[in-house]
Design an enzyme around this catalytic site. Structure first.
Site, PDB file in Angstrom:
ATOM      1  N   ASP A  46       0.842  -1.206   0.000  1.00  0.00           N
ATOM      2  CA  ASP A  46       0.000   0.000   0.000  1.00  0.00           C
ATOM      3  C   ASP A  46       0.881   1.261   0.000  1.00  0.00           C
ATOM      4  O   ASP A  46       0.380   2.379  -0.086  1.00  0.00           O
ATOM      5  CB  ASP A  46      -1.041  -0.004   1.126  1.00  0.00           C
ATOM      6  CG  ASP A  46      -0.429  -0.044   2.518  1.00  0.00           C
ATOM      7  OD1 ASP A  46       0.806  -0.112   2.647  1.00  0.00           O
ATOM      8  OD2 ASP A  46      -1.219  -0.005   3.499  1.00  0.00           O
ATOM      9  N   SER A  47       2.220   1.055   0.037  1.00  0.00           N
ATOM     10  CA  SER A  47       3.164   2.160  -0.173  1.00  0.00           C
ATOM     11  C   SER A  47       2.903   2.816  -1.518  1.00  0.00           C
ATOM     12  O   SER A  47       3.310   3.957  -1.747  1.00  0.00           O
ATOM     13  CB  SER A  47       4.603   1.639  -0.135  1.00  0.00           C
ATOM     14  OG  SER A  47       4.761   0.547  -1.025  1.00  0.00           O
ATOM     15  N   ASP A  85      -1.034  -6.214  -0.322  1.00  0.00           N
ATOM     16  CA  ASP A  85      -1.158  -5.542   0.958  1.00  0.00           C
ATOM     17  C   ASP A  85      -2.601  -5.051   1.078  1.00  0.00           C
ATOM     18  O   ASP A  85      -3.059  -4.280   0.222  1.00  0.00           O
ATOM     19  CB  ASP A  85      -0.216  -4.322   0.893  1.00  0.00           C
ATOM     20  CG  ASP A  85       0.322  -3.919   2.220  1.00  0.00           C
ATOM     21  OD1 ASP A  85      -0.028  -4.533   3.234  1.00  0.00           O
ATOM     22  OD2 ASP A  85       1.134  -2.963   2.235  1.00  0.00           O
ATOM     23  N   GLU A 116      -1.889  -5.754   8.465  1.00  0.00           N
ATOM     24  CA  GLU A 116      -1.038  -5.124   9.489  1.00  0.00           C
ATOM     25  C   GLU A 116      -1.623  -5.259  10.880  1.00  0.00           C
ATOM     26  O   GLU A 116      -2.838  -5.245  11.073  1.00  0.00           O
ATOM     27  CB  GLU A 116      -0.924  -3.611   9.203  1.00  0.00           C
ATOM     28  CG  GLU A 116      -0.044  -3.266   8.042  1.00  0.00           C
ATOM     29  CD  GLU A 116       0.154  -1.747   7.901  1.00  0.00           C
ATOM     30  OE1 GLU A 116      -0.100  -0.988   8.852  1.00  0.00           O
ATOM     31  OE2 GLU A 116       0.557  -1.338   6.794  1.00  0.00           O
ATOM     32  N   GLU A 184       8.882  -4.302  10.653  1.00  0.00           N
ATOM     33  CA  GLU A 184       9.279  -2.997  10.092  1.00  0.00           C
ATOM     34  C   GLU A 184       9.868  -2.093  11.172  1.00  0.00           C
ATOM     35  O   GLU A 184       9.302  -1.948  12.256  1.00  0.00           O
ATOM     36  CB  GLU A 184       8.067  -2.320   9.425  1.00  0.00           C
ATOM     37  CG  GLU A 184       8.422  -0.976   8.802  1.00  0.00           C
ATOM     38  CD  GLU A 184       7.426  -0.473   7.769  1.00  0.00           C
ATOM     39  OE1 GLU A 184       6.506  -1.215   7.376  1.00  0.00           O
ATOM     40  OE2 GLU A 184       7.579   0.696   7.348  1.00  0.00           O
TER      41      GLU A 184
HETATM   42  O1  KIV Z   1       3.503  -1.011   1.681  1.00  0.00           O
HETATM   43  C1  KIV Z   1       4.598  -1.583   1.569  1.00  0.00           C
HETATM   44  O2  KIV Z   1       5.287  -1.427   0.560  1.00  0.00           O
HETATM   45  C2  KIV Z   1       5.007  -2.436   2.667  1.00  0.00           C
HETATM   46  C3  KIV Z   1       6.372  -3.008   2.723  1.00  0.00           C
HETATM   47  C4  KIV Z   1       7.524  -2.279   2.258  1.00  0.00           C
HETATM   48  C5  KIV Z   1       6.605  -3.934   3.843  1.00  0.00           C
HETATM   49  O3  KIV Z   1       4.227  -2.722   3.515  1.00  0.00           O
END
Ligand code: KIV
Length: 266
Positions: A46-47, A85, A116, A184
């Site tokens: 979700d980044s 994610d 999460e 993390e």
């Molecule tokens: O959202 C993301 O990219 C992540 C990772 C880098 C662990 O959760």
């Protein structure tokens, strides 16, 4: 025939003390190249809310966007394990909503989902998902969806007591059925202690070298995202310069009448 990486492969890596690699991808071509490069697991993180869509935090992305990016990545991958994610508020309200949204990602080609945090509710969501055949990756330590309650981007598990608490949560996640856990922004020694006391693999995102795997955001690795660079990320290329260079050359060619050439017209 390409051999697909599965939850069994991932567990074998841990059992044989073999490290594995995880990178994020949000689009078809990038996913295809990461797969070709031999990356073991591709995460539609979700980044992407921040690095691909320009939002300030990961909270702003929803299940509709994750569906589009999951389908695009899955279509580019034949070898790596694909993990989606689950975005903020896509599994938090009730279990049937969680099952429906996570199931949607599997239908689009994901092989697993990541969720999460830790609570009794999260444990029940994991159990239900695993019961119906959806592999789940946990995520402890700094959890970006909890940014507002954690009070910022803060390192987690700094003391023995805090590391013990993360380990306790990790063991509960393991019991509920997760196949791996992202740690993390956890100090290396705490992550080592947690990793050594778990049966499932841990995946470090700024948690040092003793985890079973390493994950980074691909836009950091490629040097594409330049708003900020997390301390734990390593830049392997300078895609920003490459893009600037190509765009400037194109701009110049168009303005000077050098594009298109005889070979580039019908
Ligand atoms: O959202 C993301 O990219 C992540 C990772 C880098 C662990 O959760």
């Amino acid at each position: 025939m390409v051999k697909k990486i599965t939850v069994n492969t991932i567990q074998k890596y841990k059992d044989n003390k073999e490290k594995f690699s995880v990178l994020t991808a949000y689009d078809y071509s990038t996913a295809k190249y990461l797969d070709e490069a031999g990356i073991d697991m591709i995460l539609i993180g979700d980044s992407l809310a921040m690095v691909a869509l320009g939002y300030e935090t990961t909270h702003s992305i929803g299940i509709e966007e994750m569906s589009i990016f999951t389908g695009a990545v899955a279509r580019g991958v034949s070898h790596a394990m694909v993990v989606t994610d689950m975005p903020f508020l896509s599994y938090h309200c009730d279990i049937s909503e969680a099952v429906s949204n996570c199931g949607k990602m599997i239908k689009l080609g994901a092989n697993a989902v990541k969720i999460e945090g830790f609570s009794d509710y999260i444990l029940s969501v994991i159990k239900r998902l695993v019961d119906i055949g959806i592999p789940v990756m946990g995520h402890l330590g700094f959890t970006p969806q909890f940014l507002n309650t954690l009070g910022g981007y803060k390192i987690q598990g700094k003391t023995q007591e805090a590391a013990d608490e993360i380990l306790k949560q990790a063991k509960e996640l393991e019991k509920a059925g997760v196949f791996s856990i992202v740690l993390e922004m956890v100090p290396q020694e705490s992550a080592k202690y947690i990793t050594e006391n778990l049966s499932v693999p841990t995946i470090s995102c700024g948690a040092g070298k003793y985890c079973d795997a390493q994950v980074l955001v691909s836009d950091d690795v490629f040097g594409k995202f330049s708003d900020f660079k997390p301390k734990f990320a390593r830049k392997y290329g300078d895609m920003k310069s490459l893009i600037l260079d190509c765009a400037k050359k194109f701009d110049e060619d168009v303005k000077k009448g050098n594009f298109p050439s005889e070979d580039e017209i019908f």
